[in-house]
Structures are given as structure tokens and as C-alpha cells.
Design a protein around this motif. Sequence first.
Motif, short mmCIF file in Angstrom:
data_model
loop_
_atom_site.label_atom_id
_atom_site.label_comp_id
_atom_site.label_asym_id
_atom_site.label_seq_id
_atom_site.Cartn_x
_atom_site.Cartn_y
_atom_site.Cartn_z
N THR A 25 0.83 -1.21 0.00
CA THR A 25 0.00 0.00 0.00
C THR A 25 0.86 1.26 0.00
O THR A 25 0.65 2.18 -0.79
CB THR A 25 -0.91 0.01 1.24
N GLU A 26 1.85 1.29 0.87
CA GLU A 26 2.69 2.49 0.98
C GLU A 26 3.61 2.65 -0.22
O GLU A 26 4.03 3.76 -0.53
CB GLU A 26 3.49 2.43 2.28
N SER A 27 3.93 1.55 -0.91
CA SER A 27 4.74 1.68 -2.12
C SER A 27 3.96 2.35 -3.24
O SER A 27 4.54 2.96 -4.14
CB SER A 27 5.23 0.31 -2.58
N VAL A 28 2.62 2.25 -3.19
CA VAL A 28 1.77 2.87 -4.20
C VAL A 28 1.39 4.29 -3.81
O VAL A 28 1.51 5.23 -4.62
CB VAL A 28 0.50 2.02 -4.43
N LEU A 29 0.93 4.47 -2.59
CA LEU A 29 0.41 5.77 -2.15
C LEU A 29 1.44 6.60 -1.39
O LEU A 29 1.18 7.77 -1.12
CB LEU A 29 -0.82 5.57 -1.26
N GLY A 30 2.56 6.00 -1.05
CA GLY A 30 3.51 6.69 -0.19
C GLY A 30 3.21 6.38 1.26
O GLY A 30 2.16 5.83 1.60
N PRO A 31 4.10 6.73 2.17
CA PRO A 31 3.88 6.44 3.60
C PRO A 31 2.69 7.21 4.16
O PRO A 31 2.37 8.30 3.68
CB PRO A 31 5.19 6.87 4.26
N GLN A 32 2.06 6.62 5.17
CA GLN A 32 0.95 7.32 5.81
C GLN A 32 1.45 8.61 6.46
O GLN A 32 2.43 8.61 7.19
CB GLN A 32 0.32 6.45 6.90
N PRO A 33 0.76 9.73 6.23
CA PRO A 33 1.15 10.98 6.90
C PRO A 33 0.95 10.89 8.40
O PRO A 33 0.04 10.21 8.88
CB PRO A 33 0.22 12.02 6.27
N GLU A 34 1.80 11.55 9.15
CA GLU A 34 1.66 11.60 10.60
C GLU A 34 0.50 12.50 11.01
O GLU A 34 -0.16 12.27 12.02
CB GLU A 34 2.96 12.10 11.23
N ASP A 35 0.26 13.53 10.22
CA ASP A 35 -0.79 14.49 10.53
C ASP A 35 -2.16 13.88 10.22
O ASP A 35 -2.39 13.35 9.12
CB ASP A 35 -0.58 15.76 9.70
N ASP A 36 -3.09 13.95 11.18
CA ASP A 36 -4.42 13.35 10.99
C ASP A 36 -5.19 14.01 9.85
O ASP A 36 -5.97 13.34 9.16
CB ASP A 36 -5.23 13.45 12.29
N ALA A 37 -5.00 15.30 9.66
CA ALA A 37 -5.71 15.98 8.58
C ALA A 37 -5.29 15.43 7.22
O ALA A 37 -6.12 15.16 6.35
CB ALA A 37 -5.46 17.48 8.66
N LEU A 38 -3.98 15.25 7.02
CA LEU A 38 -3.50 14.69 5.75
C LEU A 38 -3.83 13.20 5.64
O LEU A 38 -4.09 12.70 4.54
CB LEU A 38 -1.98 14.89 5.64
N ARG A 39 -3.85 12.49 6.77
CA ARG A 39 -4.15 11.06 6.72
C ARG A 39 -5.57 10.80 6.21
O ARG A 39 -5.83 9.77 5.59
CB ARG A 39 -3.96 10.44 8.11
N SER A 40 -6.47 11.75 6.44
CA SER A 40 -7.84 11.55 5.94
C SER A 40 -7.86 11.45 4.42
O SER A 40 -8.61 10.65 3.85
CB SER A 40 -8.74 12.71 6.41
N PHE A 41 -7.02 12.24 3.74
CA PHE A 41 -6.94 12.16 2.28
C PHE A 41 -6.28 10.85 1.85
O PHE A 41 -6.66 10.26 0.84
CB PHE A 41 -6.14 13.35 1.73
N TRP A 42 -5.28 10.41 2.61
CA TRP A 42 -4.60 9.15 2.29
C TRP A 42 -5.58 7.98 2.36
O TRP A 42 -5.60 7.11 1.49
CB TRP A 42 -3.44 8.96 3.27
#
Length: 550
Positions: free
Chosen positions: A494-511
Motif C-alpha cells: 500500500t505504501e509503495s503505491v500511495l507513499g507512507p501514511q502521513p503523521e498528521d491526521d488531517a493529511l491522513r484523511s486524504f490518504w
Amino acid sequence: PAGSPKRPTPSSGFGSPSPKKRRGRSPEGPQNPWDCPYCGLLLQQPRTLSCGHSVCTGCLEVLMEADHPSRDRACPVCMQRLTASDADRKVCVQLQELITGAFGDEARLVEAYYRGGDAPAPAPKGGLALHHCVAAAALLAHSDVAGALRCLALAQQADCTLHQSYLLESKAHLCGHCSPAAVQALVVGHICARPVPAMEGPHGFTAGLSRLFADPDTTRLQLEACLAVFAKEFSTAPRGDPDTIYLPTARPPSQAPDLDLQACLPRLECSICMNILCDPISLGCGHTFCRPCLRRTLDHDKHCPFCRCRLPYGYISSDQKTNAVLQSLVETYFADELRERQEQLRQEEQTENFDEFPIFVCMVAVPGVSCPLHIFEPRYRLMIRRAWESTKRFGMCAPTADGGYADLGCILEISAIEMLPDGRMHVACTGTQRFHVLEKKKKDGYNVGKIELYDDDPVAEERLDADGSTGALITAVKRRMSDISARVMDMATTESVLGPQPEDDALRSFWYARLICLERQSFLVKMMTLQTKRERYQLLAATIGVELDD
């Protein structure tokens, strides 16, 4: 010419330090920007290497012809490996004009020393030692050893740290069959040229000197006697590097001359913008321009703006190193003009960024998620290259049914570009911020727009989280998303496709939204419009079936 000494090479004398220990003419104090970092003399016909440092033409030839390429064929300052393209680079025109104008007769003395011929008369005070060296070389060419030694004594009296005088003295003693004196002069010359690490001090020279001077008339006792005399000339600089031995007479680098700044200023101007050089880039043809000016010129033409020399394929100005000498001179003598020019460029870039922001019409991109691209259309290749060489940012908007594009988009930041031989590009980028298009335009075939950032609304966020339940909502969505991603694909994939999960919760919602709705563009558009993370997590919870306690 006969009798004219060659520049010292690392293999021409035993005990030469490793390249990392080399310095300029004097071992103490900073390197004088006017001096060659290899030979220590005033730069003569300087060539600027791909790493941004400059050396004399003769020194570059010595470096490229080194017997040990893996050790010696490198820049004497940063140790970057030299390539065939470095050997093909031409003399830096502006730097040579500056040196000739600033130093005058001394520059001609250096040229006479290496090319032979009569020294200019009268010799300037700073070049008196070189003047005597030129005379000594001419006398040696006619086998006048005694006359050459007299001239060299005068040279060493004028400048006791000029290593060329000792190398000439060594040659004169060899011609006179005085090997011990030749050995001593040779080693002194190398100490003046480059400090010798203490571990390779006087007592470590014996074996190497025996190999260098395999003269049947030179006995071991003579060599040891020579080294005993030579050892008295050493001292360790009290304020210098404790691992390095210096001559006690070594002096700091010579001070730069009193420059006629008004005369020098035209030689430090970019021929494109006619302003002071800002982040100067020297091309292989020897001409130098501001990096921003060169970047704009290369948008339309792949030739030097001055001489029309064609640049190598795939040349990108942002990958080129700054000319270190010219940058140092500009910062030293024209600091006010440089700050003014930098501020002007900053304002131009800021205005251009907000008023004509490049927009790639492709799909819905979201913040915090990787977005690899394959660019092949010429107009978008131009757009990406411009972005890469300036802010490394561009916008992406989704197309609309009427042939236009959406008003809401995402700023992508480029992290890497792979240039393919046919001009196509593989671009690695990641979403950073949302923006709203205020005005749509065209520029050189691609879309640009006047934009404003579209951020979350902190006031609305605080109002919606009045009961403090947003944290529990986010935790529940995270738990559910972990279960889904484990069933769909492993986290590494998953992270190889989308990149690592953001630490920030606001950005993680888009991820999360990108993970569960790869093909549902309408869902991503709705997520992009929401200006609080609570609303986005509520939408995610409803989509993935998260049950929340009232």
C-alpha cells in the motif's frame, strides 16, 4: 619550455599527502579565491569544473593525466571525480578577465613562468619571486647552474613559501650532481605546496627518497644527513592542524588586491539580465550566467546564449553547481547589489507563482499522497522542467465534461525526475496543499491560473469539536482502515503505491480516501471540498461502515 618546471603532481615526490590533505599555497588560513587550489598560484587560464571549483588549465591537465585515477583524478577541493567532460571545459571567460584586470603584471608573470619567455619588466612587488623563477628557468635551459641558483636564492628571499622556486632549485642541484641538496630542495618544495601529515614526517621519507633518487653516487648516509638538516626546518603550527607539519616561515594567503570595483562590476554581470551575477553557472564553453536567467533561456533554446555552443542532451540548470570563485567574489565585494538582486528575483518568482501557477489537467490529486506521473506531451514536458528548475511545484486539477478543468485542485511537489532518451519523463511527486483557481489562462500551450490556497477552517473545526469527540472518531476510522488494508493488500505494498501514511491526521484523511476510492473521482472531489478534518472523517466513517457511539 626547456628548464621550465612542471606543476607538482602527487606522484612526483615521496611523502605527498593524500588528496584530502591538499590545500592551496599556504597551509594556514582560508584559501584565497584568486589562487588555484591545486598549485597555490594565482589562477592561470582558469577552468571551472562541473563541481563548481576552478583550477588552472595546466593543473587540470596534470590531474587528468594522473597515474592513479582512482586516487588523484578528482577535484582538489571537494574530491569529486573528474570526467572527460571536465577535461573538455573551456577557460572561464569572466574569471580570466577579472584576474587579468585585478592582478595585471602578476597574471602575466604566472603565464610566463609556465609558458616560458621573458618576464615583464619591471616586476611588481607581489610577483618578484616569480620574476626570479622565470630568470632561473631560462638560465637552467642554458646549463648555467650557478646563475640559476643565485636567481632562486633571490626568489626565496622575496617569497619563502613559493614552492616552484624549491622545485627549480632541486633541478639545478641535480644538474650540478649534488643529490643531497636536490633531495632537500625537492621536499621543501612539496611541503610549501601541500602540508605533509605528521605520520609521514621527515623520518618517513628515507625509503621513498631512495627510490626517487636511485643515484649510485648518493649513499644512505648522505640521505640521512640531508634529512637531518631538513628536519630542522619543520615545526608544527601551534594554532593549526595538530596532525600536519608546516614550515615555520609559512605565511597566510596573500591578500586580494585593492580592486577598482567600478571596473570589476561589468565583469561580474550576467549578459542576459545585465544585473550582478546571482547564483552564477559556468557552461562548458566558458561563459557564465545567473541560474534564473539561464533557466528561462533554456526553456526555448538548448544553446549557450552568448556563443551558441550546443549544450549536452538533458542539461538542466538546477543540477549544475554554482561557480564557487565568482560567487565568493560577488558576496565579498558586491554584497548589497547581490541582496537587492536576490530580493528582486524572489518577488518576481512569488508574483509568477501566484498569478501564473502551472496546472496539469489529469485527475484528482489529494494532499499527502504520492502521485507518480509519466509525462510525454511536449507542452507538459516544458511545464514540468520549468517547475523542477524553480519551485518544484505545480498544480493538478481534474478535467470537466465541458472540456475545461475543475476550480479546485492540489499542489504537487516534485521529488525526482528521470529523463528518458526520447524526452519523456518519469516524475515522482506528492500532494501538499489544496488550492482554488481564481482565473484561468494559457502559457506556451499549457494551463496556468491565478490561485489562492484552500486550507482547513480552524474556526469551524473548533466549533464541530466542541464536545471533544473528534479524537474518538479518528481512532475508530484508523482501526477500521487497518482491517481493510490488511485484507486488500499488505501495508508495505500500500505504501509503495500511495507513499507512507502521513503523521498528521488531517493529511491522513486524504490518504485513507485515496486508498478506498481509487476509481471514485467524485468521492475524492467531495473530500477535497471539506474544510475540516472532522467532516472528512465522518464521510470516511459513513463510507467504510464505522459504527459510532452516540
